[in-house]
Design an enzyme around this catalytic site. Structure first.
Site, PDB file in Angstrom:
ATOM      1  N   LYS A 226      23.847 -26.133 -24.095  1.00  0.00           N
ATOM      2  CA  LYS A 226      24.482 -26.796 -23.172  1.00  0.00           C
ATOM      3  C   LYS A 226      24.200 -28.343 -23.174  1.00  0.00           C
ATOM      4  CE  LYS A 226      23.607 -28.448 -18.941  1.00  0.00           C
ATOM      5  NZ  LYS A 226      24.649 -29.673 -18.756  1.00  0.00           N
ATOM      6  N   GLY A 279      14.622 -34.283 -21.482  1.00  0.00           N
ATOM      7  CA  GLY A 279      15.019 -34.592 -20.185  1.00  0.00           C
ATOM      8  C   GLY A 279      13.881 -35.196 -19.657  1.00  0.00           C
ATOM      9  N   SER A 280      14.188 -34.962 -18.178  1.00  0.00           N
ATOM     10  CA  SER A 280      13.124 -35.759 -17.412  1.00  0.00           C
ATOM     11  C   SER A 280      11.879 -35.196 -17.463  1.00  0.00           C
ATOM     12  CB  SER A 280      14.001 -36.174 -16.008  1.00  0.00           C
ATOM     13  OG  SER A 280      14.043 -34.866 -15.366  1.00  0.00           O
ATOM     14  N   GLU A 282      10.512 -34.445 -14.479  1.00  0.00           N
ATOM     15  CA  GLU A 282      10.977 -33.988 -13.128  1.00  0.00           C
ATOM     16  C   GLU A 282      11.607 -32.497 -13.450  1.00  0.00           C
ATOM     17  OE1 GLU A 282      13.699 -34.567  -8.973  1.00  0.00           O
ATOM     18  OE2 GLU A 282      13.913 -35.917 -10.884  1.00  0.00           O
ATOM     19  N   GLU A 301      10.551 -31.897 -24.161  1.00  0.00           N
ATOM     20  CA  GLU A 301      10.570 -33.640 -24.945  1.00  0.00           C
ATOM     21  C   GLU A 301      10.865 -34.324 -23.945  1.00  0.00           C
ATOM     22  OE1 GLU A 301      11.360 -37.000 -25.369  1.00  0.00           O
ATOM     23  OE2 GLU A 301      13.004 -36.351 -26.640  1.00  0.00           O
ATOM     24  N   CYS A 336      13.568 -42.430 -24.562  1.00  0.00           N
ATOM     25  CA  CYS A 336      12.263 -41.699 -23.999  1.00  0.00           C
ATOM     26  C   CYS A 336      11.057 -42.362 -24.456  1.00  0.00           C
ATOM     27  CB  CYS A 336      12.138 -40.481 -24.093  1.00  0.00           C
ATOM     28  SG  CYS A 336      12.544 -39.908 -25.949  1.00  0.00           S
ATOM     29  N   GLU A 433       9.274 -44.742 -15.330  1.00  0.00           N
ATOM     30  CA  GLU A 433      10.262 -44.842 -16.337  1.00  0.00           C
ATOM     31  C   GLU A 433      11.593 -45.144 -15.780  1.00  0.00           C
ATOM     32  OE1 GLU A 433      11.639 -42.710 -20.311  1.00  0.00           O
ATOM     33  OE2 GLU A 433      11.741 -41.289 -18.476  1.00  0.00           O
TER      34      GLU A 433
END
Length: 529
Positions: A226, A279-280, A282, A301, A336, A433
């Site tokens: 995705k 991604g994040s 969170e 990651e 990142c 970030e």
């Protein structure tokens, strides 16, 4: 890469841009020609953008689509399938059939390697087109995508193609205390995990797809991918190239959609054996919880707040200043591993900070397709709001803005490259970030105190060191809690070099030999003789 809002989320607020043929998202609703776009890309954009499932291009089961925007113009450039749980289930079932009974696992390792190599070749053959799509979709300068994103993507497939013939087990001499005198032949096998779900970010859409697909395919897995809802176009074009390369039907499936309606079902699907997410932090935690249902393997990651350390003995201070500017402003700061915390030895602090600010002021902002653009827009309206909110909070907290700190213009999602000083450790712009072209600079005096300050973050993705003292460089590199440390350079990547983070920057590694561990299972076999 994240705090309260995420650049790549499962719970996306972007639901507002879905459509059943009507427009109600507050953006410009009409597609219109974008300056600088080639006729071949314009023609490709006009064709329906469907899901790749089982080697076929199919619409979402619901028939819904959503808009994809050019971030330089905030205008619609394409509509893609708005997929949900039913589409994910179809794609996973297809991947499962391809894995269990299709030809992919039964090819020789050399045959599989040649097909993967062919993907890399096709990427290079279509390099200009892919760079244009990446620029149009993400906002990055086309010239940068052409010399970095596209060739690095091709190189990843070429590198991973070589590993197909080198996934070896071991012969292990064993001693069994309770079977005195018995003889055994024991060995291990490296086998594919199975069906892999991959969720891709928007900051390097094509390259991150390559990072995920290359090792998964080299190890013999089948994939449901995705792409980020903000930037699905290069992944869809890559899907066409994958079919052209001869990868069997069902081995690679690409499903577009939003995080909460497509990404979440993929992460939680009981017939997915492993999920890989970039991604994040969170959302990474949400992925881990979703994966608990069938205890699928997980690699992550995630975010970073990377220290970039400049010592007074660097030698070529101008090179360090240019390197520090590139570390934060490359890809609009949407990296990142961006060097977003600049730690400078006090005696050269003003010179370095002013130098980075001067570099920032010279950066030419503009649409990614414009030939003279050095920095394009942020990827979305949401990201623009996130970055400007952080900058406003920093001002309220009393930080000094040497340059930048505002949106640029009123069209598109542009932010001025920003340098901040006079900050305190508890400020959000220091701790969290931002994921934009914003660097916070702090002086230091004592190198020993420097280590604890550099490591004083929940992240541990990357770090930079600028010094001529090689002993000091080695000593500090060993003390930094980061997955990558660059010395007298920054943002150096290679398919053979593993990349990943300590602490809340993730689990596992991308690229290199190490990534193969994420996509294989080890089977032990013992034979009584």
């Amino acid at each position: 890469m994240k705090t309260t809002t995420s650049r790549r989320r499962i719970n996306s607020s972007a639901l507002k841009s879905r459509t059943n043929g009507t427009q109600g998202n507050g953006h410009k609703s009409s597609k219109r020609a974008t300056p600088g776009i080639s006729s071949s890309v314009a023609s490709w954009l006009k064709r329906p953008k469907l899901n790749l499932i089982g080697g076929k291009w199919v619409p979402a089961a619901s028939g819904k689509t959503f808009d994809v925007f050019d971030p330089a113009e905030a205008s619609v450039v394409a509509r893609v399938a708005d997929s949900d749980k039913e589409d994910i289930s179809r794609a996973v079932a297809t991947a499962r059939r391809a894995f269990e009974s299709g030809p992919w696992r039964r090819l020789t390792s050399s045959e599989r390697g040649r097909l993967i190599w062919r993907i890399g070749d096709l990427i290079l053959e279509h390099a200009d087109e892919l760079a244009e799509l990446e620029s149009l979709d993400n906002g990055k300068p086309r010239a940068v995508a052409r010399v970095a994103d596209v060739p690095l993507s091709a190189d990843l497939f070429h590198y991973m193609a070589g590993w197909t013939t080198k996934l070896e087990g071991n012969t292990i001499p064993i001693s069994v205390p309770y079977a005195a005198g018995a003889k055994f032949h024991a060995f291990t096998l490296r086998e594919p995990v199975g069906v892999v779900g991959q969720i891709i970010p928007w900051n390097f859409p094509l390259l991150m797809a390559a990072w995920k697909l290359g090792p998964a395919l080299a190890c013999g897995n089948c994939v449901v991918m995705k792409p980020a809802e903000q930037t699905p176009l290069s992944a869809l074009r890559l899907g066409e190239l994958i079919l052209e390369a001869g990868i069997p039907e069902g081995v690679v499936n690409i499903v577009t959609g939003f995080g909460e309606t497509a990404g979440a079902p993929l992460a939680a699907h009981p017939d997915v054996d492993k999920v890989a997410f970039t991604g994040s932090t969170e959302v990474g935690k949400i992925i881990v919880r979703a994966a608990a249902g069938n205890l699928k393997k997980v690699s992550l990651e995630l975010g970073g707040k990377s220290p970039n350390i400049v010592f007074k003995d660097v030698g070529d201070l101008d090179a360090a200043i240019a390197g520090a500017a590139s570390a934060i402003f490359f890809n609009h700061g949407q990296c990142c591993c961006a060097g977003s915390r600049l730690l400078v030895e006090r005696s050269v602090f003003d010179e370095v900070v002013n130098g980075v600010a001067e570099n920032a002021k010279k950066i030419k902002l503009g649409p990614g397709l414009a030939p003279d653009t050095q920095m394009g827009p942020l990827v979305s309206e949401e990201q623009l709001a996130r970055v400007t909110n952080y900058m406003n909070q920093g001002k309220q907290d009393g930080a000094c803005y040497v340059t930048g700190g505002t949106r640029a213009g009123d069209r598109g999602y542009f932010v001025r490259p920003t340098v901040v000083k006079d900050v305190k450790p508890n400020m959000s712009i220091v701790r969290e970030e931002i994921f934009g072209p914003v660097v916070v600079a702090e002086p230091f005096t004592n190198p020993e105190e420097l280590i604890s300050r550099a490591n004083q973050t929940e992240y541990g993705l990357a770090a930079g060191i600028w010094t001529r003292d090689i002993s000091k460089a080695h000593r500090i590199a060993a003390e930094l809690r980061a997955g990558t440390v660059w010395i007298n350079c920054y943002n150096i990547f290679d398919a053979a070099l593993p990349f990943g983070g300590y602490k809340q920057s993730g689990w596992g590694r991308e690229m290199g030999r190490e990534v193969l561990e994420q996509y294989t299972e080890t089977k032990a076999v013992a034979i009584g003789l």
